[in-house]
Design a protein around this motif. Structure first.
Motif, PDB file in Angstrom:
ATOM      1  N   LYS A 294    -102.555 -24.404 -25.503  1.00 52.99           N
ATOM      2  CA  LYS A 294    -103.744 -24.966 -26.153  1.00 52.99           C
ATOM      3  C   LYS A 294    -104.522 -25.775 -25.126  1.00 52.99           C
ATOM      4  O   LYS A 294    -103.932 -26.553 -24.365  1.00 52.99           O
ATOM      5  CB  LYS A 294    -103.347 -25.868 -27.319  1.00 52.99           C
ATOM      6  N   ILE A 295    -105.837 -25.612 -25.106  1.00 53.77           N
ATOM      7  CA  ILE A 295    -106.650 -26.345 -24.139  1.00 53.77           C
ATOM      8  C   ILE A 295    -107.874 -26.950 -24.811  1.00 53.77           C
ATOM      9  O   ILE A 295    -108.267 -26.556 -25.911  1.00 53.77           O
ATOM     10  CB  ILE A 295    -107.118 -25.426 -22.983  1.00 53.77           C
ATOM     11  N   GLU A 296    -108.447 -27.931 -24.124  1.00 49.14           N
ATOM     12  CA  GLU A 296    -109.725 -28.530 -24.536  1.00 49.14           C
ATOM     13  C   GLU A 296    -110.740 -28.210 -23.442  1.00 49.14           C
ATOM     14  O   GLU A 296    -110.470 -28.436 -22.266  1.00 49.14           O
ATOM     15  CB  GLU A 296    -109.585 -30.045 -24.699  1.00 49.14           C
TER      16      GLU A 296
ATOM     17  N   GLY B 140    -108.559 -30.727 -21.110  1.00 48.05           N
ATOM     18  CA  GLY B 140    -107.225 -31.090 -21.575  1.00 48.05           C
ATOM     19  C   GLY B 140    -106.364 -29.859 -21.765  1.00 48.05           C
ATOM     20  O   GLY B 140    -106.860 -28.760 -22.008  1.00 48.05           O
ATOM     21  N   GLY B 141    -105.049 -30.035 -21.637  1.00 50.09           N
ATOM     22  CA  GLY B 141    -104.122 -28.908 -21.755  1.00 50.09           C
ATOM     23  C   GLY B 141    -103.288 -28.790 -20.492  1.00 50.09           C
ATOM     24  O   GLY B 141    -103.719 -29.170 -19.410  1.00 50.09           O
TER      25      GLY B 141
ATOM     26  N   GLY C 254    -109.251 -21.388 -28.796  1.00 47.44           N
ATOM     27  CA  GLY C 254    -108.847 -22.649 -28.171  1.00 47.44           C
ATOM     28  C   GLY C 254    -107.580 -22.573 -27.354  1.00 47.44           C
ATOM     29  O   GLY C 254    -107.022 -23.612 -26.980  1.00 47.44           O
ATOM     30  N   SER C 255    -107.127 -21.358 -27.044  1.00 46.77           N
ATOM     31  CA  SER C 255    -105.891 -21.202 -26.276  1.00 46.77           C
ATOM     32  C   SER C 255    -106.093 -20.173 -25.168  1.00 46.77           C
ATOM     33  O   SER C 255    -107.013 -19.359 -25.213  1.00 46.77           O
ATOM     34  CB  SER C 255    -104.744 -20.731 -27.186  1.00 46.77           C
TER      35      SER C 255
ATOM     36  N   GLY D   8    -114.787 -28.263 -21.769  1.00 44.09           N
ATOM     37  CA  GLY D   8    -116.015 -29.050 -21.684  1.00 44.09           C
ATOM     38  C   GLY D   8    -117.202 -28.146 -21.430  1.00 44.09           C
ATOM     39  O   GLY D   8    -117.562 -27.317 -22.259  1.00 44.09           O
TER      40      GLY D   8
END
Length: 262
Positions: free
Chosen positions: A231-233, A246-247, A217-218, A235
């Motif tokens: 850290k990112i989100e 996100g991030g 997740g990073s 899709g």
């Protein structure tokens, strides 16, 4: 401990240390850090699976009682028109071709005994085929009838066929999808395998980063000459890129990832 033994042990230890340093340097040199900047573009997410070609129309001869084969009128591989004789038993049970097709299995010859519920003869329409894919639960939840699919065969390299999901159903704790493919070549036979990508989403002007740069997740970035983990989100994803939802990812960032040098 004698000086001679001490000298030998020191030499052995030095050799081990030097060998370890050479090995570590070799491993380090075989890998390098690569970088890409985030970009805006289109991304298509897909569910991937290995599919198997099947005949849509298949006829199998099975008996309810033990019988002896009286006559076999065809051979494996024969193309047989509708209505032609296939096989006959001593009980005078005669089976004819229910449609135009090809004999793909004969399990008993004249004079041999056919056991109950065993397939004695199989007959298939090799022109009317589809591809069946076994899906994981997560993938099955996102697929719907009518979704488009890309189909490729290893033996037909460079050629991608268009398909469509025509059925989705459970069977004995499996989740199966059937994909109909247009213009399927005659050389593609039941039992052959194909790589299938079912398209489940498409996003325009998405912020994209390399999929291989994401770990737990990073991502590791370089910004203003300094490296930091963000850290990112994510899709939608495809085989190469991931959409960032996100991030703190900026267009000027360099996304870092390890690249093996062949």
């Amino acid at each position: 401990m004698s000086p001679k033994i001490r000298w030998i042990l020191t030499l052995v230890l030095a050799v081990i240390v030097i060998a370890s340093l050479i090995l570590m340097r070799s491993i380090w040199n075989s890998r390098s850090i690569d970088a890409e900047q985030p970009r805006r573009g289109e991304i298509t997410e897909a569910v991937y699976g290995l599919g198997k070609v099947k005949a849509d129309r298949r006829f199998e001869v099975k008996l309810g009682v033990i019988s002896t084969v009286k006559a076999v009128y065809v051979r494996e591989g024969d193309f047989v028109p509708k209505g032609a004789k296939l096989i006959e038993f001593d009980s005078n049970a005669l089976f004819r071709a229910p449609f135009d097709g090809t004999v793909t299995k004969i399990a008993a010859q004249e004079g041999e005994t056919a056991t109950p519920q065993a397939v004695v003869l199989r007959f298939e329409d090799l022109k009317d085929r589809y591809i069946e894919i076994s899906l994981e639960q997560q993938g099955a939840l996102r697929i719907r009838k009518g979704m488009k699919a890309k189909v490729s065969f290893e033996s037909l390299r460079g050629k991608v066929l268009e398909g469509e999901v025509v059925a989705l159903f459970p069977k004995e704790d499996e989740f199966l999808a059937h994909v109909a493919v247009k213009n399927l070549e005659d050389s593609v036979l039941p039992g052959m395998t194909a790589d299938v990508a079912i398209e489940i989403g498409k996003i325009q002007n998405a912020l994209l980063i390399p999929l291989k740069a994401i770990s737990n997740g990073s991502v590791l970035i370089e910004r203003n000459g300094r490296r930091e983990k963000i850290k990112i989100e994510i899709g939608h994803i495809d085989g190469l890129s991931a959409e960032v939802l996100g991030g703190d990812i900026r267009p000027s960032d360099k996304i870092l990832f390890t690249k093996s040098v062949k």
